[in-house]
Design a protein around this motif. Sequence first.
Motif, PDB file in Angstrom:
ATOM      1  N   ALA A 177     104.022 175.193  41.022  1.00  0.00           N
ATOM      2  CA  ALA A 177     104.074 175.474  39.589  1.00  0.00           C
ATOM      3  C   ALA A 177     104.593 174.265  38.819  1.00  0.00           C
ATOM      4  O   ALA A 177     105.457 173.523  39.295  1.00  0.00           O
ATOM      5  CB  ALA A 177     104.971 176.681  39.323  1.00  0.00           C
ATOM      6  N   SER A 178     104.054 174.070  37.633  1.00  0.00           N
ATOM      7  CA  SER A 178     104.612 173.055  36.751  1.00  0.00           C
ATOM      8  C   SER A 178     105.941 173.563  36.196  1.00  0.00           C
ATOM      9  O   SER A 178     106.253 174.754  36.276  1.00  0.00           O
ATOM     10  CB  SER A 178     103.641 172.746  35.609  1.00  0.00           C
ATOM     11  OG  SER A 178     102.502 172.059  36.105  1.00  0.00           O
ATOM     12  N   ILE A 179     106.713 172.653  35.620  1.00  0.00           N
ATOM     13  CA  ILE A 179     108.071 172.974  35.179  1.00  0.00           C
ATOM     14  C   ILE A 179     108.150 172.946  33.661  1.00  0.00           C
ATOM     15  O   ILE A 179     107.729 171.974  33.021  1.00  0.00           O
ATOM     16  CB  ILE A 179     109.082 171.966  35.749  1.00  0.00           C
ATOM     17  CG1 ILE A 179     108.948 171.866  37.270  1.00  0.00           C
ATOM     18  CG2 ILE A 179     110.512 172.353  35.366  1.00  0.00           C
ATOM     19  CD1 ILE A 179     109.680 170.684  37.866  1.00  0.00           C
TER      20      ILE A 179
ATOM     21  N   THR B  74      95.356 176.398  36.427  1.00  0.00           N
ATOM     22  CA  THR B  74      95.457 177.300  37.576  1.00  0.00           C
ATOM     23  C   THR B  74      95.442 178.770  37.181  1.00  0.00           C
ATOM     24  O   THR B  74      95.399 179.635  38.048  1.00  0.00           O
ATOM     25  CB  THR B  74      96.738 177.010  38.383  1.00  0.00           C
ATOM     26  OG1 THR B  74      97.884 177.139  37.526  1.00  0.00           O
ATOM     27  CG2 THR B  74      96.709 175.618  38.981  1.00  0.00           C
ATOM     28  N   CYS B  75      95.443 179.057  35.871  1.00  0.00           N
ATOM     29  CA  CYS B  75      95.377 180.463  35.446  1.00  0.00           C
ATOM     30  C   CYS B  75      94.008 181.067  35.730  1.00  0.00           C
ATOM     31  O   CYS B  75      93.853 182.283  35.745  1.00  0.00           O
ATOM     32  CB  CYS B  75      95.715 180.587  33.963  1.00  0.00           C
ATOM     33  SG  CYS B  75      94.461 179.924  32.835  1.00  0.00           S
TER      34      CYS B  75
ATOM     35  N   VAL C  50     115.035 177.069  32.791  1.00  0.00           N
ATOM     36  CA  VAL C  50     113.771 176.656  33.406  1.00  0.00           C
ATOM     37  C   VAL C  50     112.802 177.829  33.482  1.00  0.00           C
ATOM     38  O   VAL C  50     113.201 178.977  33.675  1.00  0.00           O
ATOM     39  CB  VAL C  50     114.044 176.098  34.825  1.00  0.00           C
ATOM     40  CG1 VAL C  50     112.745 175.755  35.535  1.00  0.00           C
ATOM     41  CG2 VAL C  50     114.932 174.870  34.746  1.00  0.00           C
ATOM     42  N   ILE C  51     111.509 177.529  33.325  1.00  0.00           N
ATOM     43  CA  ILE C  51     110.460 178.541  33.416  1.00  0.00           C
ATOM     44  C   ILE C  51     109.275 177.938  34.176  1.00  0.00           C
ATOM     45  O   ILE C  51     108.914 176.784  33.944  1.00  0.00           O
ATOM     46  CB  ILE C  51     110.016 179.013  32.007  1.00  0.00           C
ATOM     47  CG1 ILE C  51     109.100 180.229  32.086  1.00  0.00           C
ATOM     48  CG2 ILE C  51     109.387 177.906  31.215  1.00  0.00           C
ATOM     49  CD1 ILE C  51     109.813 181.491  32.421  1.00  0.00           C
ATOM     50  N   PRO C  52     108.671 178.681  35.135  1.00  0.00           N
ATOM     51  CA  PRO C  52     107.495 178.152  35.829  1.00  0.00           C
ATOM     52  C   PRO C  52     106.251 178.240  34.949  1.00  0.00           C
ATOM     53  O   PRO C  52     106.013 179.255  34.293  1.00  0.00           O
ATOM     54  CB  PRO C  52     107.375 179.043  37.065  1.00  0.00           C
ATOM     55  CG  PRO C  52     107.998 180.336  36.655  1.00  0.00           C
ATOM     56  CD  PRO C  52     109.088 179.987  35.687  1.00  0.00           C
ATOM     57  N   LEU C  53     105.463 177.169  34.952  1.00  0.00           N
ATOM     58  CA  LEU C  53     104.232 177.111  34.169  1.00  0.00           C
ATOM     59  C   LEU C  53     103.033 177.019  35.101  1.00  0.00           C
ATOM     60  O   LEU C  53     103.150 176.615  36.259  1.00  0.00           O
ATOM     61  CB  LEU C  53     104.238 175.876  33.257  1.00  0.00           C
ATOM     62  CG  LEU C  53     105.437 175.663  32.349  1.00  0.00           C
ATOM     63  CD1 LEU C  53     105.280 174.346  31.599  1.00  0.00           C
ATOM     64  CD2 LEU C  53     105.605 176.819  31.379  1.00  0.00           C
ATOM     65  N   HIS C  54     101.877 177.388  34.585  1.00  0.00           N
ATOM     66  CA  HIS C  54     100.653 177.143  35.337  1.00  0.00           C
ATOM     67  C   HIS C  54     100.464 175.639  35.506  1.00  0.00           C
ATOM     68  O   HIS C  54     100.957 174.850  34.696  1.00  0.00           O
ATOM     69  CB  HIS C  54      99.448 177.756  34.621  1.00  0.00           C
ATOM     70  CG  HIS C  54      99.288 179.211  34.882  1.00  0.00           C
ATOM     71  ND1 HIS C  54      98.775 179.691  36.062  1.00  0.00           N
ATOM     72  CD2 HIS C  54      99.589 180.292  34.128  1.00  0.00           C
ATOM     73  CE1 HIS C  54      98.766 181.021  36.027  1.00  0.00           C
ATOM     74  NE2 HIS C  54      99.256 181.403  34.871  1.00  0.00           N
ATOM     75  N   GLY C  55      99.759 175.257  36.550  1.00  0.00           N
ATOM     76  CA  GLY C  55      99.522 173.853  36.822  1.00  0.00           C
ATOM     77  C   GLY C  55      98.117 173.428  36.441  1.00  0.00           C
ATOM     78  O   GLY C  55      97.375 174.173  35.791  1.00  0.00           O
ATOM     79  N   VAL C  56      97.753 172.221  36.855  1.00  0.00           N
ATOM     80  CA  VAL C  56      96.446 171.651  36.543  1.00  0.00           C
ATOM     81  C   VAL C  56      95.723 171.334  37.842  1.00  0.00           C
ATOM     82  O   VAL C  56      96.285 170.708  38.745  1.00  0.00           O
ATOM     83  CB  VAL C  56      96.591 170.375  35.695  1.00  0.00           C
ATOM     84  CG1 VAL C  56      95.232 169.756  35.429  1.00  0.00           C
ATOM     85  CG2 VAL C  56      97.291 170.682  34.383  1.00  0.00           C
ATOM     86  N   MET C  57      94.466 171.771  37.947  1.00  0.00           N
ATOM     87  CA  MET C  57      93.649 171.483  39.123  1.00  0.00           C
ATOM     88  C   MET C  57      93.146 170.037  39.067  1.00  0.00           C
ATOM     89  O   MET C  57      93.270 169.361  38.047  1.00  0.00           O
ATOM     90  CB  MET C  57      92.461 172.441  39.170  1.00  0.00           C
ATOM     91  CG  MET C  57      92.853 173.912  39.061  1.00  0.00           C
ATOM     92  SD  MET C  57      93.583 174.578  40.552  1.00  0.00           S
ATOM     93  CE  MET C  57      92.093 174.867  41.509  1.00  0.00           C
TER      94      MET C  57
ATOM     95  N   PRO D  32     107.979 166.380  37.448  1.00  0.00           N
ATOM     96  CA  PRO D  32     106.763 165.592  37.679  1.00  0.00           C
ATOM     97  C   PRO D  32     105.485 166.419  37.517  1.00  0.00           C
ATOM     98  O   PRO D  32     104.512 166.214  38.248  1.00  0.00           O
ATOM     99  CB  PRO D  32     106.942 165.173  39.134  1.00  0.00           C
ATOM    100  CG  PRO D  32     107.588 166.368  39.772  1.00  0.00           C
ATOM    101  CD  PRO D  32     108.502 166.945  38.711  1.00  0.00           C
ATOM    102  N   SER D  33     105.463 167.351  36.575  1.00  0.00           N
ATOM    103  CA  SER D  33     104.306 168.220  36.386  1.00  0.00           C
ATOM    104  C   SER D  33     103.055 167.403  36.042  1.00  0.00           C
ATOM    105  O   SER D  33     103.139 166.351  35.411  1.00  0.00           O
ATOM    106  CB  SER D  33     104.575 169.216  35.254  1.00  0.00           C
ATOM    107  OG  SER D  33     105.751 169.964  35.499  1.00  0.00           O
TER     108      SER D  33
END
Length: 277
Positions: A64-66, A23-24, A10-17, A150-151
Motif C-alpha cells: 500500500a502507498s502511504i 490498484t483499486c 497514517v492511512i494506507p492508500l491504493h498504489g499504482v500498477m 516511497p510511494s
Amino acid sequence: LEYAASGLPVIPLHGVMSDGSCTCGQERCPSPGKHPRTKNGLKDATRDERKIEQWWGPTRWPNASIGCVGGEFICLDVDAKSGGLETLERLIAANTQLPDTAIAETGAYDDERGRHYWFKMPEGVNASTRSNVREGIDIRCTGGYAVMPPSPHWSGVDYEWLTDIDIGDAAPCPEWVYDLVPEHVEGDSSWSPNPAFRMSKTIKQFLSGELTPEIGEQRELLIQAARSVLTTGRSVELTAELLWEGNDGTGGISAADWDDDHPWTPEDIYAIVSDIY
C-alpha cells in the motif's frame, strides 16, 4: 511507523500498477494511487503501531502507498504540471524565503518534479485543507492528507525525500503559508434536519451514477449536492464521502470526466462540504 513516531497519523492508500493504473481496479480511476484503502478514509488514520503493522502486513496490503494526515503538520503541495514552481517563486518574492525543512519530490512533468514542503503548525493555529489556493499550489492540513515517500506516483517515479531533515524536525510554518487558507473551525451544531425534506431527482441521479456533470458544471452541482445531503442530517465526513464516490461506489464526482490539469481530490470535496456546513 517512522511517520507515526514523528507525530503524523497514517492511512494506507491504493498504489499504482506498472502501467500507471490504480490498484483499486477502477478502469478510469480519477486519483490513481492517492485515495484511501480503508472504508472510513481519513477517519481511520492512526499513529497506533499495531494497527499500522496490520495494514501493511503480508496478508493485508503490504504494498500500500502511504498517506499522512495534516493537523499538527502542514504540507505546502507544489504541482509542477500546473505551474506551481513558478507560483512558489512569486510567493517567496512577495513574502519571505522558506526555512530549511523536510521536502519531498512528487510527480514528474516535462523533466520537472513537484514538491511537498512540510512544516510544523504553531500551537493553537488550525489551518484547513484547500486545493489550488494559488495556481499549482495546494495546502494539506486539517481534513486533508498527502502521499508520502516511497510511494509510487502515476507519472512513473516514486515520491522521495529531497532533504535529510526528518519530518519530525520540520521547521515552524511561516505565517504567510498558513495564511493562504482559512482557519479550520470545528464545533457542534444545534441544527436538526427537516423530516419533510426530499432530495431532488438530479442529485439522486448524480449520487447513483446515472448523471455525470460536464467539467464546467461540476462545482455548482457539488455545492447543490452538499447542501442537499447535509440537509438529510448526515455529517460533513459522510457527506463528503457520498459526493466523492456516490451510492455504493457507483456515482459521485469520481464517476465523472475531469479536467486533467485540475483533477478533483477527496480534500476538495471535503472543503466544499465543510464550507457549506
